[in-house]
Design a protein around this motif. Structure first.
Motif, PDB file in Angstrom:
ATOM      1  N   ASN A   1     -33.779   9.363   9.544  1.00 56.26           N
ATOM      2  CA  ASN A   1     -33.227  10.415  10.399  1.00 56.26           C
ATOM      3  C   ASN A   1     -33.838  11.772  10.084  1.00 56.26           C
ATOM      4  OD1 ASN A   1     -31.582   8.600  11.755  1.00 56.26           O
ATOM      5  ND2 ASN A   1     -29.725   9.137  10.629  1.00 56.26           N
TER       6      ASN A   1
ATOM      7  N   LEU B   1     -25.430  14.496  19.124  1.00 53.69           N
ATOM      8  CA  LEU B   1     -25.325  13.043  19.096  1.00 53.69           C
ATOM      9  C   LEU B   1     -24.207  12.691  18.126  1.00 53.69           C
ATOM     10  CD1 LEU B   1     -28.120  13.453  20.374  1.00 53.69           C
ATOM     11  CD2 LEU B   1     -28.897  11.438  19.126  1.00 53.69           C
TER      12      LEU B   1
ATOM     13  N   TYR C   1     -30.708   6.910  14.278  1.00 52.27           N
ATOM     14  CA  TYR C   1     -30.988   7.434  15.616  1.00 52.27           C
ATOM     15  C   TYR C   1     -32.421   7.181  16.086  1.00 52.27           C
ATOM     16  CZ  TYR C   1     -26.621   9.915  14.758  1.00 52.27           C
ATOM     17  OH  TYR C   1     -25.312  10.212  14.476  1.00 52.27           O
TER      18      TYR C   1
ATOM     19  N   GLU D   1     -25.943   5.905  23.391  1.00 52.54           N
ATOM     20  CA  GLU D   1     -25.820   6.943  22.377  1.00 52.54           C
ATOM     21  C   GLU D   1     -24.846   8.015  22.872  1.00 52.54           C
ATOM     22  OE1 GLU D   1     -26.312   7.449  18.865  1.00 52.54           O
ATOM     23  OE2 GLU D   1     -28.315   6.746  19.403  1.00 52.54           O
TER      24      GLU D   1
END
Length: 347
Positions: free
Chosen positions: A94, A185, A231, A329
Motif C-alpha cells: 500500500n 477508500l 488496495y 471498493e
C-alpha cells in the motif's frame, strides 16, 4: 533429503531440522504466489525476478519495508497466526502504491524464539494470501530461530517489497491543484496502527479478546485481528482508467489522517476533510469512549475508517467513484484541496 543435523545446536535452542520441515511446509504456499517474472524456486541464496520493462520510457523501481507492530501481541494471545502476514504485505504494498507503482515481488523476515513448523506455515500462509491479493510474488525470505532474543511463543516479522513505475507516471503531488477532490477508500478497521493504545484501552488478555462485543457484532479479538485491506488491484485499475486524473495518493497508516495526508501535498496546498462524510466503524467509537481519547488524538493515531485518500482532478471525481464502486471498493468524497500551508483541516 538433507543429511544435516546438530544435537549440540539443538541443545542450545536451535533445531535446524525444524527449519527444513518449515521450508517444505511453506513451499506450496510460496509457489502459489508466483507471477510471470519469477525465476527458480525457494531454497537458494536469493530470490530471482525478471521484470518486464516493455512500454516504459524510463523504468523506476520503488521499494518499501514495514512490519506489523504490537498487533502481533494479540495473535500470540489468541494463538492465531494466519492473518498477520496479510497485514505485513499490506503495509508494504500500500505504501509503494502511493507513487503509482505496481508491486513486483515481496520478501519476508520472520524471527522467533522457537521454530514450530506448523505455526511458521500459518504465518507464511498469511504472507502468501497477502501476495495473492496484491498479485505480487513471494520470492524469498528468512526464518531465524533466536532463543534468548524472543520467548518460545513469540516472534516478529517484517516485509520488503519492490515495485515498478514509468518515471513519467510517478505520482508525487506535483500536479495537484486547489480544487482537487479528496476521495477516501474505506479501511477494513484498525489495519495495523495504534495497537499500543488499543491494548492499553481494551486489554489483551485472552478472556477480553474472546468476549463478544455487541457493538462490533463479533468478538473483540476477531475485530482487532481483522487484516489490513490491500488496495493494489483497485488503485492500479483506477490508474489505468484515469491516468493523470489521480494527482495524489496517501496511505493512512501510523500517525493517522493528520500525519499521512500532508505527505502527498505540495508545500502550498492544504487538505480540507469533512469528518461528517466519513462512515466511522464502531471499533473507533469503542476505543474513544472506553479510553476517553480526545478527538484530535483519535484522528492523529488511527485511520478512523479511511484506508487511503486520493486527490482527484475535479472532472474525473465521479468517474473515479464509479470505477471504484464497480471494483467493489467502498469510496466516497470527503473533502477538497485548498490553497494554504501544507496540512490538514478537519471540519
Amino acid at each position: 533429503m538433507l543429511d544435516s543435523h546438530s544435537k549440540s545446536y539443538k541443545d542450545a535452542g536451535v533445531d535446524v531440522t525444524a527449519g527444513y520441515e518449515s521450508t517444505e511446509r511453506i513451499r506450496p504456499l510460496v509457489e502459489s504466489t508466483y507471477t510471470k517474472g519469477v525465476l527458480g524456486s525457494i531454497g537458494g541464496f536469493g530470490g530471482l525476478f525478471a521484470p518486464d520493462f516493455s512500454g516504459m520510457d524510463r523504468p523506476v523501481l520503488i521499494s518499501g519495508a514495514d512490519g506489523v507492530g504490537t498487533k502481533l501481541r494479540l495473535a500470540f494471545a489468541l494463538d492465531k497466526h494466519d492473518t498477520v502476514g496479510i497485514d505485513c504485505v499490506a503495509m508494504c504494498v500500500n505504501d509503494i502504491l502511493c507513487a503509482g507503482a505496481k508491486p513486483l515481488f515481496f520478501l519476508d523476515y520472520l524471527a522467533m524464539g522457537k521454530n514450530i513448523p506448523a505455526r511458521t506455515a500459518e504465518i507464511v500462509a498469511g504472507f502468501a494470501e497477502g501476495c495473492r491479493q496484491a498479485e505480487t510474488a513471494l520470492i524469498g525470505g528468512e526464518t531465524a530461530e533466536m532463543p534468548g532474543s524472543y520467548p518460545d511463543g513469540e516472534y516478529d516479522l517484517a516485509g520488503f517489497t519492490v515495485g515498478l513505475v514509468d518515471e513519467k507516471k510517478i505520482i508525487d503531488g506535483s500536479k495537484m491543484q486547489a480544487g482537487d477532490i479528496l476521495i477516501a477508500l474505506a479501511s477494513s478497521g484498525l489495519h495495523s496502527n495504534g495497537y499500543s493504545l488499543v491494548r492499553k484501552v481494551l486489554g489483551e488478555s485472552r478472556e477480553a479478546l474472546e468476549a463478544h462485543v455487541p457493538e462490533l457484532g463479533c468478538t473483540l479479538g476477531e475485530e482487532l485481528l481483522r487484516p489490513t485491506r490491500i488496495y493494489v488491484k483497485s488503485i492500479l485499475a483506477l490508474l489505468a482508467g484515469l491516468g493523470d486524473g489521480i494527482r495524489g495518493i496517501s496511505n493512512i497508516t501510523g500517525g493517522g489522517i493528520y500525519e499521512n495526508v500532508p505527505r502527498m501535498l505540495p508545500e502550498h496546498l492544504r487538505a480540507v476533510i469533512h469528518t461528517d462524510q466519513i462512515p466511522v466503524p464502531p471499533i473507533f467509537q469503542l476505543i474513544a469512549e472506553r479510553g476517553q481519547i480526545p478527538r484530535r488524538d483519535m484522528y492523529n493515531t488511527f485511520n478512523m475508517g479511511i484506508g487511503m485518500v486520493l486527490a482527484i482532478e475535479p472532472s474525473q471525481a465521479d468517474k473515479a467513484i464509479q470505477l471504484l464502486t464497480e471494483l467493489g471498493e467502498p469510496a466516497y468524497v470527503v473533502g477538497t484541496v485548498e490553497q494554504g500551508e501544507r496540512g490538514v483541516d478537519l471540519r
